[in-house]
Scaffold this motif. Sequence first.
Motif, PDB file in Angstrom:
ATOM      1  N   ILE A 130       0.855  -0.833  -0.260  1.00 47.36           N
ATOM      2  CA  ILE A 130       0.364  -0.252   0.044  1.00 47.36           C
ATOM      3  C   ILE A 130       0.736   1.523  -0.122  1.00 47.36           C
ATOM      4  N   ARG A 131       2.317   0.851   0.445  1.00 46.09           N
ATOM      5  CA  ARG A 131       3.256   2.382   0.415  1.00 46.09           C
ATOM      6  C   ARG A 131       3.358   3.185  -0.540  1.00 46.09           C
ATOM      7  N   LYS A 132       3.037   1.181  -1.812  1.00 46.69           N
ATOM      8  CA  LYS A 132       3.774   2.424  -3.134  1.00 46.69           C
ATOM      9  C   LYS A 132       3.494   3.197  -3.605  1.00 46.69           C
ATOM     10  N   SER A 133       1.719   2.855  -3.050  1.00 52.18           N
ATOM     11  CA  SER A 133       0.754   3.277  -3.952  1.00 52.18           C
ATOM     12  C   SER A 133       0.628   4.893  -4.361  1.00 52.18           C
ATOM     13  N   GLU A 134       0.165   5.543  -5.256  1.00 46.67           N
ATOM     14  CA  GLU A 134       0.043   7.240  -5.190  1.00 46.67           C
ATOM     15  C   GLU A 134      -0.454   7.913  -4.522  1.00 46.67           C
ATOM     16  N   ALA A 135      -1.296   6.637  -3.261  1.00 43.00           N
ATOM     17  CA  ALA A 135      -2.641   7.165  -2.668  1.00 43.00           C
ATOM     18  C   ALA A 135      -3.894   6.209  -1.602  1.00 43.00           C
ATOM     19  N   GLY A 136      -2.390   5.975  -1.328  1.00 43.63           N
ATOM     20  CA  GLY A 136      -3.577   4.206  -0.586  1.00 43.63           C
ATOM     21  C   GLY A 136      -4.284   4.715   0.300  1.00 43.63           C
ATOM     22  N   LEU A 184      -0.068   6.307  10.081  1.00 37.72           N
ATOM     23  CA  LEU A 184      -0.129   6.973   8.966  1.00 37.72           C
ATOM     24  C   LEU A 184       0.273   8.103   8.254  1.00 37.72           C
ATOM     25  N   GLY A 185       0.284   9.331   9.347  1.00 36.09           N
ATOM     26  CA  GLY A 185      -0.696  10.421   9.452  1.00 36.09           C
ATOM     27  C   GLY A 185       0.441  11.534   7.823  1.00 36.09           C
ATOM     28  N   ASN A 186       1.513  11.052   8.227  1.00 40.70           N
ATOM     29  CA  ASN A 186       2.897  11.888   7.421  1.00 40.70           C
ATOM     30  C   ASN A 186       2.963  11.299   5.828  1.00 40.70           C
ATOM     31  N   THR A 187       1.684  11.150   5.307  1.00 40.98           N
ATOM     32  CA  THR A 187       2.028   9.823   4.451  1.00 40.98           C
ATOM     33  C   THR A 187       0.511  10.055   3.424  1.00 40.98           C
ATOM     34  N   LYS A 188       0.928   9.205   2.288  1.00 40.71           N
ATOM     35  CA  LYS A 188      -0.043   9.920   1.344  1.00 40.71           C
ATOM     36  C   LYS A 188      -1.464   8.505   1.516  1.00 40.71           C
ATOM     37  N   ILE A 189      -1.874   7.850   2.768  1.00 38.81           N
ATOM     38  CA  ILE A 189      -2.351   6.644   2.575  1.00 38.81           C
ATOM     39  C   ILE A 189      -2.954   6.891   4.367  1.00 38.81           C
ATOM     40  N   LYS A 190      -4.876   6.705   3.419  1.00 38.34           N
ATOM     41  CA  LYS A 190      -5.815   7.608   4.391  1.00 38.34           C
ATOM     42  C   LYS A 190      -6.822   6.022   4.718  1.00 38.34           C
ATOM     43  N   VAL A 191      -6.602   6.057   6.043  1.00 35.64           N
ATOM     44  CA  VAL A 191      -7.145   5.542   7.006  1.00 35.64           C
ATOM     45  C   VAL A 191      -8.527   5.476   7.457  1.00 35.64           C
ATOM     46  N   ASN A 192      -9.795   4.622   7.472  1.00 39.14           N
ATOM     47  CA  ASN A 192     -10.691   5.352   7.893  1.00 39.14           C
ATOM     48  C   ASN A 192     -12.275   4.253   7.735  1.00 39.14           C
ATOM     49  N   ALA A 193     -13.181   3.972   8.632  1.00 35.92           N
ATOM     50  CA  ALA A 193     -13.648   3.439   9.195  1.00 35.92           C
ATOM     51  C   ALA A 193     -15.454   3.042   8.940  1.00 35.92           C
ATOM     52  N   VAL A 194     -15.890   2.351   8.299  1.00 35.15           N
ATOM     53  CA  VAL A 194     -17.477   2.529   8.016  1.00 35.15           C
ATOM     54  C   VAL A 194     -18.625   2.148   8.981  1.00 35.15           C
ATOM     55  N   ASN A 195     -19.408   2.646   8.668  1.00 34.51           N
ATOM     56  CA  ASN A 195     -20.426   1.732   9.692  1.00 34.51           C
ATOM     57  C   ASN A 195     -21.452   1.554   7.934  1.00 34.51           C
ATOM     58  N   PRO A 196     -21.738   0.228   7.790  1.00 35.97           N
ATOM     59  CA  PRO A 196     -22.262  -0.230   6.024  1.00 35.97           C
ATOM     60  C   PRO A 196     -24.129   0.689   6.595  1.00 35.97           C
ATOM     61  N   GLY A 197     -24.476   0.535   7.815  1.00 37.94           N
ATOM     62  CA  GLY A 197     -25.946   0.427   7.984  1.00 37.94           C
ATOM     63  C   GLY A 197     -26.493  -1.062   8.336  1.00 37.94           C
ATOM     64  N   LEU A 224     -12.768   5.496  -2.882  1.00 40.80           N
ATOM     65  CA  LEU A 224     -12.434   6.697  -4.478  1.00 40.80           C
ATOM     66  C   LEU A 224     -12.192   7.554  -3.855  1.00 40.80           C
ATOM     67  N   MET A 225     -11.944   8.536  -2.637  1.00 38.36           N
ATOM     68  CA  MET A 225     -11.754   9.804  -2.267  1.00 38.36           C
ATOM     69  C   MET A 225     -10.334  10.700  -2.723  1.00 38.36           C
ATOM     70  N   ASP A 226      -9.931  11.910  -2.905  1.00 38.74           N
ATOM     71  CA  ASP A 226      -8.773  12.117  -2.948  1.00 38.74           C
ATOM     72  C   ASP A 226      -8.364  13.147  -2.292  1.00 38.74           C
ATOM     73  N   GLU A 227      -7.312  13.860  -2.683  1.00 38.13           N
ATOM     74  CA  GLU A 227      -6.308  13.963  -1.263  1.00 38.13           C
ATOM     75  C   GLU A 227      -6.640  14.270  -0.231  1.00 38.13           C
ATOM     76  N   ASN A 228      -8.198  15.333  -0.633  1.00 35.69           N
ATOM     77  CA  ASN A 228      -8.472  16.000   0.174  1.00 35.69           C
ATOM     78  C   ASN A 228      -9.492  15.574   1.491  1.00 35.69           C
ATOM     79  N   GLY A 229      -9.659  14.304   1.079  1.00 36.71           N
ATOM     80  CA  GLY A 229     -10.536  13.329   1.868  1.00 36.71           C
ATOM     81  C   GLY A 229     -10.123  13.556   3.276  1.00 36.71           C
ATOM     82  N   PRO A 230     -11.195  12.809   4.336  1.00 36.63           N
ATOM     83  CA  PRO A 230     -10.239  12.812   5.975  1.00 36.63           C
ATOM     84  C   PRO A 230      -9.475  11.027   5.948  1.00 36.63           C
ATOM     85  N   ALA A 231      -9.137  11.367   7.057  1.00 38.02           N
ATOM     86  CA  ALA A 231      -8.265   9.616   7.887  1.00 38.02           C
ATOM     87  C   ALA A 231      -8.750   9.636   9.101  1.00 38.02           C
ATOM     88  N   GLY A 232      -8.914   8.869   9.844  1.00 40.00           N
ATOM     89  CA  GLY A 232      -8.960   8.510  11.711  1.00 40.00           C
ATOM     90  C   GLY A 232     -10.458   9.044  11.540  1.00 40.00           C
TER      91      GLY A 232
END
Length: 243
Positions: A130-136, A184-197, A224-232
Amino acid sequence: MTKIALVTGANKGIGFETAKQLAQHDIKVLLGARNETEGKKAEEILRAQSLDVTFVKLDISVSHDIENIKNYIDREFGKLDILINNAAVFLDSAWFGNNTETVPLKTLRDTFDINYFGTVELTQSLLPAIRKSEAGRIVNISSVSGSFGVHLDETHWLYALKPYAYSASKTALNQFTVFLANALGNTKIKVNAVNPGWVKTSIGSDQAPLTPEDGAKSGVALALMDENGPAGTFSQAGETLPW
């Protein structure tokens, strides 16, 4: 360059719909499933819709399977752009009521093996790719049942539903989300949790109001979010949920 995604528990329900929706965005999707027959059937259905998907044998409670998928991704693609940690089990005797005093330890251990330990082991194993991705993007499919805030709110519809093993495993998954996002805050990787409902699945039952297609949308949006999306974050359909 084509994006590569791995979805666990992708042979049915939310996982299947997540894989489908990602593939509809011209992403190469690896369909992770522990049941080979069901996994290949899901692959066949989606390929018939001209979607680029490939079944991969993956039981996230088996370290050998995790090592195999890590090696496969390294060998075939050299990177991983999206990881959807969807595979989960519900082993409590029932949703309704509070079984904290009686839940068997085996039920707790078996639940955590999939919903927490397997997810953590797989994610750690795949992080180099995932670190090798441009935006994991890492999306953990959690549940509002794991929310402390909800279970302390007597007015919430879920207040009377306290299946301890399942809920505790999702609470642990939520903390993994927060801590990994921080790490991973200093990387381009974004980690989030979702509740599907509340979704019509083997876990959600036929009583649920949402379809698997509905349930997949929140996770797909974060993948699919871009670099401006949230993390955590912990959310459903873009709405923040209480931890």
